[in-house]
Design a protein around this motif. Structure first.
Motif, PDB file in Angstrom:
ATOM      1  N   UNK A  13      -0.870  13.989  -2.270  1.00  0.00           N
ATOM      2  CA  UNK A  13      -2.241  14.218  -2.712  1.00  0.00           C
ATOM      3  C   UNK A  13      -3.017  14.783  -1.524  1.00  0.00           C
ATOM      4  N   UNK A  14      -3.088  16.104  -1.438  1.00  0.00           N
ATOM      5  CA  UNK A  14      -3.673  16.745  -0.257  1.00  0.00           C
ATOM      6  C   UNK A  14      -5.154  16.423  -0.103  1.00  0.00           C
ATOM      7  N   UNK A  15      -5.801  16.016  -1.183  1.00  0.00           N
ATOM      8  CA  UNK A  15      -7.216  15.661  -1.093  1.00  0.00           C
ATOM      9  C   UNK A  15      -7.435  14.391  -0.273  1.00  0.00           C
ATOM     10  N   UNK A  16      -6.402  13.608  -0.104  1.00  0.00           N
ATOM     11  CA  UNK A  16      -6.517  12.375   0.654  1.00  0.00           C
ATOM     12  C   UNK A  16      -6.122  12.548   2.115  1.00  0.00           C
ATOM     13  N   UNK A  17      -5.928  13.764   2.548  1.00  0.00           N
ATOM     14  CA  UNK A  17      -5.591  14.020   3.945  1.00  0.00           C
ATOM     15  C   UNK A  17      -6.706  13.498   4.852  1.00  0.00           C
ATOM     16  N   UNK A  51       0.877  -1.172   0.000  1.00  0.00           N
ATOM     17  CA  UNK A  51       0.000   0.000   0.000  1.00  0.00           C
ATOM     18  C   UNK A  51       0.911   1.218   0.000  1.00  0.00           C
ATOM     19  N   UNK A  52       0.869   1.980  -1.068  1.00  0.00           N
ATOM     20  CA  UNK A  52       1.801   3.084  -1.284  1.00  0.00           C
ATOM     21  C   UNK A  52       1.142   4.422  -0.985  1.00  0.00           C
ATOM     22  N   UNK A  53       1.855   5.242  -0.189  1.00  0.00           N
ATOM     23  CA  UNK A  53       1.433   6.615   0.095  1.00  0.00           C
ATOM     24  C   UNK A  53       2.614   7.531  -0.190  1.00  0.00           C
ATOM     25  N   UNK A  54       2.418   8.514  -1.038  1.00  0.00           N
ATOM     26  CA  UNK A  54       3.479   9.480  -1.340  1.00  0.00           C
ATOM     27  C   UNK A  54       3.389  10.640  -0.342  1.00  0.00           C
TER      28      UNK A  54
END
Length: 220
Positions: free
Chosen positions: A158-162, A146-149
């Motif tokens: 990806x600030x929308x995924x905060x 599971x990758x998170x940048x």
């Protein structure tokens, strides 16, 4: 026990309404009354209450007008019917359990839900956070990553995924539950210059991936 009794009460309420409606033919009414009395006797049995003896029409036998031998025989018949019903219920439950176990063993039915809140690690540049499941005894990963940048500012790229960084590891089956240990491993890969202290603009590089850190939890 509560659910079983509740379902029986709901059935009795419905059947009582049908009996009081007066719209049933005599043969159907007779069969419905037998079903009601059988349900009542069964409920009394599983609740360890007294067994009520009845005649062929489902009416309670009066001990003042019924001989002792007749009461005894009626009691034997009622006990046998209730025991047959209990055995039938037990057999059905066993069949359901066997089917569930077979389905349980044949198909993966387990998942691990992960909710990433924050990455507390002083990196200085952008990074990639990879999470996966690992078998330390077999020395191999048993799931995809599971990758998170993660940005150098300490927030997701990806600030929308905060506050919405969630993943479900769905490739867990009964075989995985038999593993002695399963580790949850988090890898951090730095993305940027060759060296953090490289301030020479002529040698400045970017976009290089370098291992930075790793952490694991063997509590699974």
């Amino acid at each position: 026990m509560f659910r079983s009794v509740r379902h029986m009460i709901y059935d009795l309420i419905e059947w009582r309404s049908q009996i009081l409606s007066g719209t049933l033919p005599q043969d159907e009414l007779k069969e419905l009354k037998k079903k009601v009395t059988a349900k009542i006797d069964y409920g009394n049995r599983i609740l360890d209450l007294d067994l009520v003896v009845r005649d062929e029409d489902g009416n309670i036998l009066d001990p003042e007008q019924t001989s002792t031998i007749s009461l005894f025989r009626a009691h034997e018949v009622a006990s046998k019917q209730v025991e047959e019903r209990l055995q039938e219920e037990k057999s059905q439950k066993q069949n359901i359990d066997i089917n569930r176990q077979a389905k349980f063993a044949a198909t993966p039915s387990f998942a691990l839900f992960v909710n990433l809140k924050n990455v507390v690690c002083k990196i200085g540049e952008d990074a990639e956070v990879l999470m996966s499941l690992y078998d330390p005894l077999e020395s191999k990963f048993i799931s995809e990553n599971y990758l998170v940048r993660w940005s150098s500012c300490g927030l997701p790229k990806d600030i929308d995924r905060l506050h919405n960084l969630r993943a479900v590891f769905t490739d867990l089956g009964s075989k995985d539950l038999k593993r002695e240990k399963i580790s949850f491993v988090c890898q951090i890969v730095r993305v940027g210059r060759m060296e953090l202290r490289d301030n020479n603009t002529r040698k400045l590089t970017s976009g290089l991936r370098r291992p930075f850190g790793v952490a694991g939890n063997c509590a699974l």
